[in-house]
Design an enzyme around this catalytic site. Sequence first.
Site, PDB file in Angstrom:
ATOM      1  N   ASP A  99       3.983   3.570   6.098  1.00 50.58           N
ATOM      2  CA  ASP A  99       3.463   3.433   7.462  1.00 50.58           C
ATOM      3  C   ASP A  99       4.463   2.830   8.438  1.00 50.58           C
ATOM      4  O   ASP A  99       5.463   2.239   8.055  1.00 50.58           O
ATOM      5  CB  ASP A  99       2.240   2.507   7.448  1.00 50.58           C
ATOM      6  CG  ASP A  99       2.647   1.050   7.253  1.00 50.58           C
ATOM      7  OD1 ASP A  99       3.357   0.765   6.275  1.00 50.58           O
ATOM      8  OD2 ASP A  99       2.285   0.205   8.095  1.00 50.58           O
TER       9      ASP A  99
ATOM     10  N   ASP B 218       7.388   2.362  -3.217  1.00 49.88           N
ATOM     11  CA  ASP B 218       7.769   3.404  -2.263  1.00 49.88           C
ATOM     12  C   ASP B 218       9.267   3.378  -1.957  1.00 49.88           C
ATOM     13  O   ASP B 218       9.957   4.384  -2.105  1.00 49.88           O
ATOM     14  CB  ASP B 218       6.924   3.319  -0.970  1.00 49.88           C
ATOM     15  CG  ASP B 218       6.963   1.940  -0.295  1.00 49.88           C
ATOM     16  OD1 ASP B 218       7.603   1.008  -0.826  1.00 49.88           O
ATOM     17  OD2 ASP B 218       6.352   1.802   0.782  1.00 49.88           O
TER      18      ASP B 218
ATOM     19  N   ASP C 205      14.652  -1.434  -0.512  1.00 49.77           N
ATOM     20  CA  ASP C 205      15.425  -1.637   0.717  1.00 49.77           C
ATOM     21  C   ASP C 205      16.389  -2.800   0.449  1.00 49.77           C
ATOM     22  O   ASP C 205      17.450  -2.598  -0.142  1.00 49.77           O
ATOM     23  CB  ASP C 205      14.405  -1.924   1.829  1.00 49.77           C
ATOM     24  CG  ASP C 205      15.006  -2.017   3.210  1.00 49.77           C
ATOM     25  OD1 ASP C 205      16.007  -1.356   3.472  1.00 49.77           O
ATOM     26  OD2 ASP C 205      14.460  -2.760   4.045  1.00 49.77           O
TER      27      ASP C 205
ATOM     28  N   PHE D  28      14.635   3.894   9.374  1.00 46.70           N
ATOM     29  CA  PHE D  28      13.242   3.482   9.190  1.00 46.70           C
ATOM     30  C   PHE D  28      12.404   4.739   8.998  1.00 46.70           C
ATOM     31  O   PHE D  28      12.369   5.613   9.867  1.00 46.70           O
ATOM     32  CB  PHE D  28      12.748   2.664  10.383  1.00 46.70           C
ATOM     33  CG  PHE D  28      11.427   2.015  10.111  1.00 46.70           C
ATOM     34  CD1 PHE D  28      11.355   0.845   9.358  1.00 46.70           C
ATOM     35  CD2 PHE D  28      10.249   2.578  10.574  1.00 46.70           C
ATOM     36  CE1 PHE D  28      10.125   0.246   9.076  1.00 46.70           C
ATOM     37  CE2 PHE D  28       9.016   1.988  10.303  1.00 46.70           C
ATOM     38  CZ  PHE D  28       8.959   0.823   9.554  1.00 46.70           C
ATOM     39  N   VAL D  29      11.751   4.834   7.839  1.00 46.08           N
ATOM     40  CA  VAL D  29      11.036   6.065   7.502  1.00 46.08           C
ATOM     41  C   VAL D  29       9.530   5.829   7.395  1.00 46.08           C
ATOM     42  O   VAL D  29       9.081   4.698   7.171  1.00 46.08           O
ATOM     43  CB  VAL D  29      11.573   6.692   6.190  1.00 46.08           C
ATOM     44  CG1 VAL D  29      13.010   7.134   6.358  1.00 46.08           C
ATOM     45  CG2 VAL D  29      11.426   5.741   5.014  1.00 46.08           C
TER      46      VAL D  29
ATOM     47  N   ARG E 229       0.809  -1.195   0.000  1.00 43.44           N
ATOM     48  CA  ARG E 229       0.000   0.000   0.000  1.00 43.44           C
ATOM     49  C   ARG E 229       0.853   1.261   0.000  1.00 43.44           C
ATOM     50  O   ARG E 229       0.363   2.344  -0.233  1.00 43.44           O
ATOM     51  CB  ARG E 229      -0.863   0.003   1.277  1.00 43.44           C
ATOM     52  CG  ARG E 229      -2.063  -0.906   1.156  1.00 43.44           C
ATOM     53  CD  ARG E 229      -2.801  -1.019   2.468  1.00 43.44           C
ATOM     54  NE  ARG E 229      -2.368  -2.246   3.149  1.00 43.44           N
ATOM     55  CZ  ARG E 229      -2.806  -2.578   4.361  1.00 43.44           C
ATOM     56  NH1 ARG E 229      -3.605  -1.767   5.032  1.00 43.44           N
ATOM     57  NH2 ARG E 229      -2.424  -3.708   4.907  1.00 43.44           N
TER      58      ARG E 229
END
Length: 180
Positions: A160, A101, A104, A153-154, A44
Amino acid sequence: MSRPYVIDQMISAKSIAARIESLARDIHAAFDDTDKLVVVGLLRGSFVFIADLVRELDLPVEVDFIEASSYGDGMESSREVRILKDLRGTIEGRDVLIVEDIVDTGHTLSHVTDYLRSRHPARLKTIALLDKPARREVDFRADWTGFEIPDAFVVGYGIDFAQRNRNLPYIGQVRFTDDA
Ligand code: 5GP
């Protein structure tokens, strides 16, 4: 039990908007002869990014979504990627842009790219708003990246932490305040 945290702004809403304008120009140049570009958002976390990106794209576009398993409610990426929700439309012989998004470890986007490439699109490109190259475990590079960020960690701008903070207009870094 959840630990207390604050969010330190890392990338402002204004910087994101400016970067998206420039990315949209690059995408336009790569697909300027397309009949229609299928823009595929990874659910999402990409929903805000895809909404802003398609509105900067002066091309005929169709929007579709795919969902892959990811962090769940935690902060650790899982290496095994499963498709939880597939595309509604067909992509064979069509131009496709996958919108993510964050890259990583690279497992998610690399898996989804292989999965969609096996359906024989005409052209397939990938874009990620954020890239954490220091965390990479597989050899994967998105065709376009908004910002390179450190191993942090964003949250925010659609991203979210345990289903919170997606509605922040900027990208922020989670900082725990209990020193645990
Ligand atoms: P991968 O490790 O497979 O490249 O990324 C898996 C997924 O983890 C990404 O799609 C992204 O949604 C999520 N992810 C990676 N880094 C972060 C982060 O800093 N914060 C949040 N909330 N999710 C992240």
